[in-house]
Scaffold this motif. Structure first.
Motif, PDB file in Angstrom:
ATOM      1  N   ASP A 154       0.812  -1.216   0.000  1.00 51.65           N
ATOM      2  CA  ASP A 154       0.000   0.000   0.000  1.00 51.65           C
ATOM      3  C   ASP A 154       0.848   1.272   0.000  1.00 51.65           C
ATOM      4  O   ASP A 154       0.439   2.294  -0.521  1.00 51.65           O
ATOM      5  N   ASP A 155       2.037   1.214   0.622  1.00 48.63           N
ATOM      6  CA  ASP A 155       2.857   2.414   0.763  1.00 48.63           C
ATOM      7  C   ASP A 155       4.066   2.413  -0.169  1.00 48.63           C
ATOM      8  O   ASP A 155       5.056   3.077   0.084  1.00 48.63           O
TER       9      ASP A 155
ATOM     10  N   ASN B 220      -2.320  10.372   5.509  1.00 53.16           N
ATOM     11  CA  ASN B 220      -2.367   9.189   6.373  1.00 53.16           C
ATOM     12  C   ASN B 220      -3.309   8.106   5.853  1.00 53.16           C
ATOM     13  O   ASN B 220      -3.543   7.107   6.527  1.00 53.16           O
TER      14      ASN B 220
ATOM     15  N   GLN C  35       6.468   6.717   8.476  1.00 59.58           N
ATOM     16  CA  GLN C  35       6.017   5.343   8.273  1.00 59.58           C
ATOM     17  C   GLN C  35       4.491   5.307   8.164  1.00 59.58           C
ATOM     18  O   GLN C  35       3.774   5.870   8.983  1.00 59.58           O
ATOM     19  N   GLY C  36       3.992   4.627   7.138  1.00 58.16           N
ATOM     20  CA  GLY C  36       2.559   4.505   6.932  1.00 58.16           C
ATOM     21  C   GLY C  36       1.933   5.699   6.231  1.00 58.16           C
ATOM     22  O   GLY C  36       0.723   5.703   5.995  1.00 58.16           O
TER      23      GLY C  36
ATOM     24  N   SER D 192       1.689   8.444   2.869  1.00 57.68           N
ATOM     25  CA  SER D 192       1.839   8.395   1.416  1.00 57.68           C
ATOM     26  C   SER D 192       2.571   9.630   0.919  1.00 57.68           C
ATOM     27  O   SER D 192       2.096  10.755   1.094  1.00 57.68           O
TER      28      SER D 192
END
Length: 271
Positions: A17-18, A61, A84-85, A87
């Motif tokens: 996803d990231d 986020n 982290q997490g 985009s």
């Protein structure tokens, strides 16, 4: 295979996803077979795979909505803090190819729903204000004011990289306004500083100090220059102005400026 164009094989690639970004890919050892005795071996193929996530620009986020938390996430990208997490694609909220404080102002506008819709391509000119710093002659504790010169109530956000002379460290960045300030020391020894308002309030300006840099020095400090590089100021409607470098001179209070006199104890030789 029938036909002479179109896809012969589709390669399905799973991505996290990231993992948005551009990835170089190579297809090696290609064999094209005509018969058991006739084959072709084309050279390897190189190309790029572009991974663009489905997150809306500004939804840093990835929670499906744009909020002040996303503005904070953008600041994290700017100063090199924990991302982290988050985009990076969505952090470039105005989609101009750069993650900077303009994107945070853009998100704030979206959240508070200002009557003027901020442009995704804000002008880089038309701002009267600029920044300046005072020269300082005090050590070891030093406070360097960063002033907004020009029009009053024009600027809502500031971003710059700070380089200090040897022996000096950035202790704190403070402001008398309602703005939020974030700073972080980078691997090259410089500091990235960001200041913005969560409701797009402006600094008073007109020569007043928008920020104050609180510095400390050690015994090795002997003066030098405080340099703000890549300085940028932003108006509430996402208009931005790049200021380049701004320099302040600091003189240590312990610096020797001359020899007043020399004495001896009458029992020594002096050369």
């Amino acid at each position: 295979f029938y036909g002479r164009d179109g896809a012969v094989i589709n390669l399905i690639v799973d991505v996290a996803d990231d993992s948005d970004g551009v990835y170089n890919s190579t297809i090696d050892n290609i064999e094209m077979v005509v018969s058991a005795t006739k084959m072709y071996h084309p050279s390897s193929y190189n190309g790029n795979v572009y991974v663009i996530p489905a997150f809306e620009p500004g939804d840093v986020n990835k929670d499906g909505r744009i909020s002040i938390a996303d503005a904070v996430g953008i600041v994290n990208f700017i100063i090199g803090s924990d991302t982290q997490g988050l985009s990076s694609y969505a952090a470039d909220a105005n989609q101009d190819g750069t993650i900077d404080v303009v994107d945070a102002v853009w998100v704030v506008n979206k959240v508070i729903r200002k009557s003027y819709a901020p442009s995704r391509n804000g002008s880089r000119s038309g701002i009267a204000s600029t920044l300046s710093m005072d020269d300082i002659q005090i050590a070891p504790a030093m406070s360097v004011p960063v002033r907004i010169d020009g029009m009053e109530n024009e600027i809502t956000a500031i971003q710059f990289n700070l380089r200090l002379p040897d022996g000096a460290e950035l202790k704190n960045v403070i402001t008398d306004s309602e703005h939020l300030v974030a700073s972080n020391k980078q691997d090259d020894g410089t500091y990235t500083v960001v200041c913005l308002s969560i409701n797009n309030r402006t600094f008073s300006g007109g020569g007043d100090a928008a920020l104050t840099l609180e510095l400390v020095s050690d015994e090795s400090f002997c003066g030098g220059q405080v340099i703000m590089n890549n300085a940028k100021i932003v108006t509430p409607n996402c208009t931005q102005k790049n200021l380049g470098s701004i320099i302040s001179n600091i003189t240590s209070g312990d610096n020797l400026t001359g020899v007043i006199g020399i004495t001896d104890d009458n029992n020594s030789l002096m050369y």
